[in-house]
Design a protein around this motif. Structure first.
Motif, PDB file in Angstrom:
ATOM      1  N   VAL A  49       9.559  -1.695 -16.612  1.00 11.21           N
ATOM      2  CA  VAL A  49       9.873  -1.628 -15.189  1.00 11.21           C
ATOM      3  C   VAL A  49       9.482  -2.953 -14.564  1.00 11.21           C
ATOM      4  CG1 VAL A  49       7.642  -0.659 -14.474  1.00 11.21           C
ATOM      5  CG2 VAL A  49       9.682  -0.197 -13.111  1.00 11.21           C
ATOM      6  N   GLU A  50      10.247  -3.370 -13.571  1.00 15.89           N
ATOM      7  CA  GLU A  50       9.957  -4.614 -12.870  1.00 15.89           C
ATOM      8  C   GLU A  50       9.643  -4.285 -11.416  1.00 15.89           C
ATOM      9  OE1 GLU A  50      11.663  -9.181 -12.743  1.00 15.89           O
ATOM     10  OE2 GLU A  50      12.619  -7.639 -13.974  1.00 15.89           O
ATOM     11  N   LEU A  51       8.543  -4.867 -10.914  1.00 14.85           N
ATOM     12  CA  LEU A  51       8.017  -4.510  -9.607  1.00 14.85           C
ATOM     13  C   LEU A  51       7.882  -5.730  -8.710  1.00 14.85           C
ATOM     14  CD1 LEU A  51       4.997  -2.315 -10.808  1.00 14.85           C
ATOM     15  CD2 LEU A  51       7.359  -1.556 -10.425  1.00 14.85           C
ATOM     16  N   LEU A  52       7.903  -5.474  -7.403  1.00 19.18           N
ATOM     17  CA  LEU A  52       7.493  -6.448  -6.399  1.00 19.18           C
ATOM     18  C   LEU A  52       6.241  -5.922  -5.727  1.00 19.18           C
ATOM     19  CD1 LEU A  52      10.727  -7.526  -4.472  1.00 19.18           C
ATOM     20  CD2 LEU A  52       9.445  -8.853  -6.155  1.00 19.18           C
ATOM     21  N   VAL A  53       5.194  -6.723  -5.733  1.00 20.03           N
ATOM     22  CA  VAL A  53       3.931  -6.328  -5.114  1.00 20.03           C
ATOM     23  C   VAL A  53       3.526  -7.417  -4.125  1.00 20.03           C
ATOM     24  CG1 VAL A  53       1.537  -5.644  -5.500  1.00 20.03           C
ATOM     25  CG2 VAL A  53       3.264  -5.155  -7.245  1.00 20.03           C
ATOM     26  N   ASP A  54       3.209  -7.013  -2.904  1.00 18.20           N
ATOM     27  CA  ASP A  54       2.913  -7.961  -1.837  1.00 18.20           C
ATOM     28  C   ASP A  54       1.413  -7.979  -1.539  1.00 18.20           C
ATOM     29  OD1 ASP A  54       2.996  -9.703   0.242  1.00 18.20           O
ATOM     30  OD2 ASP A  54       4.343  -8.516   1.506  1.00 18.20           O
ATOM     31  N   PHE A  55       0.780  -9.133  -1.769  1.00 18.68           N
ATOM     32  CA  PHE A  55      -0.640  -9.315  -1.464  1.00 18.68           C
ATOM     33  C   PHE A  55      -0.837 -10.178  -0.215  1.00 18.68           C
ATOM     34  CE2 PHE A  55      -0.363  -8.692  -6.089  1.00 18.68           C
ATOM     35  CZ  PHE A  55      -1.251  -7.638  -6.277  1.00 18.68           C
ATOM     36  N   SER A  56       0.227 -10.342   0.584  1.00 17.38           N
ATOM     37  CA  SER A  56       0.167 -11.240   1.741  1.00 17.38           C
ATOM     38  C   SER A  56      -0.889 -10.835   2.754  1.00 17.38           C
ATOM     39  CB  SER A  56       1.535 -11.293   2.437  1.00 17.38           C
ATOM     40  OG  SER A  56       2.519 -11.787   1.568  1.00 17.38           O
ATOM     41  N   ASN A  57      -1.091  -9.539   2.925  1.00 18.72           N
ATOM     42  CA  ASN A  57      -2.006  -9.057   3.961  1.00 18.72           C
ATOM     43  C   ASN A  57      -3.413  -8.793   3.451  1.00 18.72           C
ATOM     44  OD1 ASN A  57       0.053  -9.048   5.947  1.00 18.72           O
ATOM     45  ND2 ASN A  57       0.821  -7.099   5.157  1.00 18.72           N
ATOM     46  N   ASP A  58      -3.672  -9.140   2.183  1.00 20.28           N
ATOM     47  CA  ASP A  58      -5.008  -8.949   1.630  1.00 20.28           C
ATOM     48  C   ASP A  58      -5.878 -10.168   1.923  1.00 20.28           C
ATOM     49  OD1 ASP A  58      -4.932  -6.350  -0.071  1.00 20.28           O
ATOM     50  OD2 ASP A  58      -3.096  -7.399  -0.621  1.00 20.28           O
ATOM     51  N   SER A  59      -7.132  -9.941   2.148  1.00 25.09           N
ATOM     52  CA  SER A  59      -8.051 -11.018   2.478  1.00 25.09           C
ATOM     53  C   SER A  59      -8.573 -11.703   1.218  1.00 25.09           C
ATOM     54  CB  SER A  59      -9.226 -10.471   3.291  1.00 25.09           C
ATOM     55  OG  SER A  59      -9.910  -9.462   2.556  1.00 25.09           O
ATOM     56  N   GLY A  74       0.394 -13.488  -1.459  1.00 23.66           N
ATOM     57  CA  GLY A  74       1.848 -13.550  -1.356  1.00 23.66           C
ATOM     58  C   GLY A  74       2.506 -12.482  -2.197  1.00 23.66           C
ATOM     59  N   LEU A  75       3.805 -12.663  -2.418  1.00 18.61           N
ATOM     60  CA  LEU A  75       4.640 -11.689  -3.116  1.00 18.61           C
ATOM     61  C   LEU A  75       4.712 -12.038  -4.599  1.00 18.61           C
ATOM     62  CD1 LEU A  75       6.544  -9.243  -2.484  1.00 18.61           C
ATOM     63  CD2 LEU A  75       8.405 -10.906  -2.344  1.00 18.61           C
ATOM     64  N   TYR A  76       4.531 -11.018  -5.451  1.00 20.67           N
ATOM     65  CA  TYR A  76       4.571 -11.214  -6.892  1.00 20.67           C
ATOM     66  C   TYR A  76       5.616 -10.305  -7.532  1.00 20.67           C
ATOM     67  CZ  TYR A  76       0.490 -14.234  -7.268  1.00 20.67           C
ATOM     68  OH  TYR A  76      -0.371 -15.304  -7.184  1.00 20.67           O
ATOM     69  N   ARG A  77       6.297 -10.871  -8.510  1.00 21.57           N
ATOM     70  CA  ARG A  77       7.264 -10.123  -9.324  1.00 21.57           C
ATOM     71  C   ARG A  77       6.590  -9.844 -10.672  1.00 21.57           C
ATOM     72  NH1 ARG A  77      13.353 -12.411 -10.588  1.00 21.57           N
ATOM     73  NH2 ARG A  77      14.002 -10.817 -12.104  1.00 21.57           N
TER      74      ARG A  77
END
Length: 207
Positions: free
Chosen positions: A57-67, A5-8
């Motif tokens: 710095v603040e980031l959004l990283v999306d792991f939704s498409n990772d297996s 999913g999405l992580y902040r």
């Protein structure tokens, strides 16, 4: 480990000298949503960021498409062309788990940032970053002055607006930090900044 999913993620460069050029091993796109002073006006897509000591710095990283079981490296490709700064360095590895994480849409508008008007500045101050050799070792100066904790060089009105211009005459990047005050980056080399890590409110800037 992370869910799919999405992580902040909020990062602080706590190194005393190293500047990082950070990206993911698969060169995935992620988003910058905040800097030193808080949220930006909206998310900005990037594939890498440069982070100097004391910068946040603040980031959004999306792991939704990772297996499940995927390993995603976050590393610095190095900064500059020589010396230890240029050496690649692995920072962390995200291992994706089997569970589904946060997948709701993230807001496209985050906060309002009122940009300072340069015409309202009551004073412009100029600072030259210089370096000279002293007994074979580099000695860093601002103008003609070296660091002295007992000396106060600038007294500014806390309620005022000033323009501070930094010129780096050395071959080494320097993070400039102002305690207890936030600022905005107006230009780099005479042009408006293009890197999202220069947007919004800052208290540290890499020169």
């Amino acid at each position: 480990s992370v869910d799919r999913g999405l992580y902040r993620i909020r990062l602080l460069n706590g190194s005393n000298a190293r500047i990082y050029t950070l990206s993911f091993g698969d060169n995935r796109t992620f988003q910058v949503i905040g800097t030193d002073g808080g949220l930006l006006d909206r998310p900005y897509d990037v594939t890498s960021i440069v982070l100097a000591p004391a910068e946040r710095v603040e980031l959004l990283v999306d792991f939704s498409n990772d297996s499940n079981g995927a390993s995603v490296e976050f590393a610095s490709s190095g900064f500059g062309v020589s010396g230890r700064q240029a050496v690649p360095l692995s920072v962390m590895t995200f291992v994706v788990g089997p569970d589904e994480g946060w997948r709701q849409p993230f807001p496209t508008s985050l906060t309002r940032i009122d940009m300072l008007d340069p015409n309202s500045a009551t004073k412009t101050r100029t600072f030259q970053l210089r370096m000279e050799m002293n007994m074979g070792m580099p000695h860093h100066l601002i103008g003609t002055d070296s660091y002295d904790m007992e000396r106060v060089d600038v007294i500014a009105n806390a309620d005022g607006t000033e323009i501070w211009e930094f010129t780096n005459l050395t071959p080494i990047s320097h993070p400039m930090h102002i305690h207890n005050a936030f600022f905005q980056v107006l230009t780099r080399n005479g042009a408006p900044p293009t890197d999202p890590t220069d947007f919004g409110w800052k208290d540290t800037v890499n020169v």
